[in-house]
Scaffold this motif. Structure first.
Motif, short mmCIF file in Angstrom:
data_model
loop_
_atom_site.label_atom_id
_atom_site.label_comp_id
_atom_site.label_asym_id
_atom_site.label_seq_id
_atom_site.Cartn_x
_atom_site.Cartn_y
_atom_site.Cartn_z
N VAL A 119 96.99 32.31 40.55
CA VAL A 119 98.18 31.48 40.48
C VAL A 119 98.31 30.63 41.73
O VAL A 119 98.67 29.45 41.67
N ALA A 120 98.00 31.24 42.89
CA ALA A 120 98.17 30.51 44.15
C ALA A 120 97.39 31.21 45.25
O ALA A 120 96.96 32.36 45.11
N PHE A 121 97.23 30.49 46.34
CA PHE A 121 96.69 31.05 47.58
C PHE A 121 97.54 30.55 48.73
O PHE A 121 97.65 29.34 48.96
N TYR A 122 98.19 31.48 49.43
CA TYR A 122 99.02 31.14 50.58
C TYR A 122 98.17 31.34 51.83
O TYR A 122 97.71 32.44 52.11
N GLU A 123 97.95 30.29 52.58
CA GLU A 123 97.04 30.34 53.74
C GLU A 123 97.81 30.52 55.04
O GLU A 123 98.90 29.95 55.22
N HIS A 124 97.25 31.33 55.92
CA HIS A 124 97.79 31.49 57.27
C HIS A 124 96.64 31.53 58.27
O HIS A 124 95.47 31.44 57.89
N VAL A 125 96.97 31.69 59.53
CA VAL A 125 95.93 31.75 60.55
C VAL A 125 95.08 33.00 60.37
O VAL A 125 95.50 33.95 59.71
N MET A 126 93.90 33.02 60.94
CA MET A 126 92.98 34.15 60.85
C MET A 126 93.64 35.40 61.43
O MET A 126 93.98 35.45 62.61
N SER A 127 93.87 36.41 60.58
CA SER A 127 94.57 37.60 61.03
C SER A 127 94.48 38.68 59.96
O SER A 127 94.31 38.38 58.77
N CYS A 128 94.60 39.95 60.34
CA CYS A 128 94.71 41.03 59.36
C CYS A 128 96.04 40.89 58.62
O CYS A 128 97.04 40.48 59.21
N ASP A 129 96.07 41.30 57.33
CA ASP A 129 97.17 40.84 56.49
C ASP A 129 97.47 41.78 55.32
O ASP A 129 97.10 41.49 54.19
N PRO A 130 98.18 42.90 55.52
CA PRO A 130 98.71 43.64 54.37
C PRO A 130 99.96 42.95 53.84
O PRO A 130 100.66 42.25 54.58
N VAL A 131 100.26 43.15 52.54
CA VAL A 131 101.39 42.47 51.92
C VAL A 131 102.08 43.39 50.92
O VAL A 131 101.43 44.19 50.25
N VAL A 132 103.43 43.32 50.85
CA VAL A 132 104.21 43.98 49.82
C VAL A 132 105.20 42.97 49.26
O VAL A 132 105.48 41.94 49.89
N VAL A 133 105.75 43.25 48.07
CA VAL A 133 106.54 42.27 47.36
C VAL A 133 107.76 42.94 46.73
O VAL A 133 107.68 44.06 46.24
N ASP A 134 108.91 42.21 46.75
CA ASP A 134 110.06 42.66 45.98
C ASP A 134 110.36 41.61 44.91
O ASP A 134 109.47 40.88 44.48
N GLU A 135 111.61 41.49 44.49
CA GLU A 135 111.93 40.61 43.38
C GLU A 135 111.61 39.14 43.66
O GLU A 135 111.22 38.40 42.76
N ARG A 136 111.82 38.69 44.88
CA ARG A 136 111.70 37.26 45.16
C ARG A 136 110.86 36.92 46.38
O ARG A 136 110.43 35.79 46.55
N PHE A 137 110.61 37.89 47.24
CA PHE A 137 109.92 37.61 48.50
C PHE A 137 108.70 38.50 48.68
O PHE A 137 108.66 39.63 48.18
N ALA A 138 107.73 37.96 49.40
CA ALA A 138 106.60 38.76 49.87
C ALA A 138 106.77 38.96 51.36
O ALA A 138 107.26 38.07 52.08
N TYR A 139 106.38 40.15 51.84
CA TYR A 139 106.47 40.48 53.26
C TYR A 139 105.05 40.76 53.75
O TYR A 139 104.35 41.61 53.21
N VAL A 140 104.65 40.03 54.77
CA VAL A 140 103.28 40.09 55.27
C VAL A 140 103.30 40.37 56.76
O VAL A 140 104.06 39.74 57.50
N THR A 141 102.50 41.34 57.20
CA THR A 141 102.34 41.54 58.64
C THR A 141 101.02 40.94 59.07
O THR A 141 99.98 41.12 58.43
N LEU A 142 101.05 40.20 60.18
CA LEU A 142 99.85 39.62 60.78
C LEU A 142 99.64 40.26 62.14
O LEU A 142 100.60 40.48 62.88
N ARG A 143 98.39 40.55 62.47
CA ARG A 143 98.12 41.15 63.77
C ARG A 143 96.77 40.69 64.28
O ARG A 143 95.89 40.30 63.51
N ASP A 144 96.60 40.76 65.58
CA ASP A 144 95.33 40.39 66.18
C ASP A 144 94.44 41.61 66.27
O ASP A 144 94.83 42.72 65.94
#
Length: 256
Positions: A119-144
């Motif tokens: 459906v889509a690809f959301y791009e961010h800077v090079m980083s480790c990236d786990p993700v969780v989702v609720d009804e309307r938002f995704a929450y992503v942690t980025l770390r070096d």
């Protein structure tokens, strides 16, 4: 030791999540988890596999692999979806799959289980990236880190109102975040040597509620119960009305 920790975080915790669904926690039933039947399981944000609609979805470093579980005693290999390098995690929110990568987040529509469509690809800077989702938002942690590039240490809140065009809504600075979990109006974030709890009622504006000094790398919140895994073992908490209460700790000693 490093291999043990990786396997423990990404596989063992996800399997232990099966016990969450079997627990009777009706007094703490939350809207976001009320649709889970008593026997259902729930994986952590660092999991590399998930089950949705009788299909097992597995991510490796560069692809999404499918296995048909219609006949559980005879799983059948399905298609292999090639992706960019650096695929790390997978998180389901029926009928969608959210894949965390070192370069961004994939969103797949799995309405047709055997033929997921991007459906889509959301791009961010090079980083480790786990993700969780609720009804309307995704929450992503980025770390070096050595394998994650030199990206920022932060929590990103991504607006999914238009799934085909995910939009960054807010960022929050972190020290060195790892796994995270969301249930109802609570967000749990493992950040270095702390477990942080946020109120998501007014997301993307998050309200900090509690901070526990504990070294954990991933969490699984479900129906008022929270499992957290770290080098020291498996921790169990209960959450109610925005408050988190420690219940137990199971120490785990690695073996050679």
């Amino acid at each position: 030791m490093r291999l043990f920790s990786t396997l423990l975080t990404r596989s063992f915790v996800a399997l232990l999540a099966l016990s969450l669904g079997a627990c009777n926690a009706n007094n703490d039933m939350s809207p976001a988890s009320a649709d889970l039947a008593a026997g259902d399981g729930k994986g952590g944000s660092l999991a590399r596999f998930t089950v949705l609609n009788n299909t097992l979805y597995v991510v490796d470093n560069h692809s999404l692999r499918l296995f048909d579980l219609t006949t559980p005693t005879a799983p059948a290999r399905g298609q292999v979806v090639p992706l960019n390098m650096g695929i790390e995690t997978i998180y389901p929110r029926a009928p969608y799959l959210f894949l965390g990568t070192q370069q961004g987040m994939y969103i797949f529509d799995a309405s047709a289980p055997a033929q997921p469509k991007q459906v889509a690809f959301y791009e961010h800077v090079m980083s480790c990236d786990p993700v969780v989702v609720d009804e309307r938002f995704a929450y992503v942690t980025l770390r070096d880190g050595r394998s994650c590039g030199g990206g920022p240490n932060q929590l990103q809140v991504i607006d999914l109102t238009n799934l085909s065009q995910p939009r960054l809504a807010r960022t929050y600075p972190m020290q060195h975040p790892l796994g995270l979990g969301v249930d109802s109006m609570l967000l749990f974030v493992c950040d270095k040597d702390q477990l942080k709890i946020f109120d998501t009622q007014n997301t993307p504006e998050l309200q900090a509620l509690q901070t526990f000094d504990v070294n954990v790398s991933d969490v699984i919140p479900n129906r008022g119960q929270l499992l957290a895994i770290g080098p020291g073992g498996l921790y169990q908490y209960r959450y109610r009305n925005g408050a988190l209460t420690p219940l137990s700790k199971l120490s785990i000693t690695p073996t050679n």
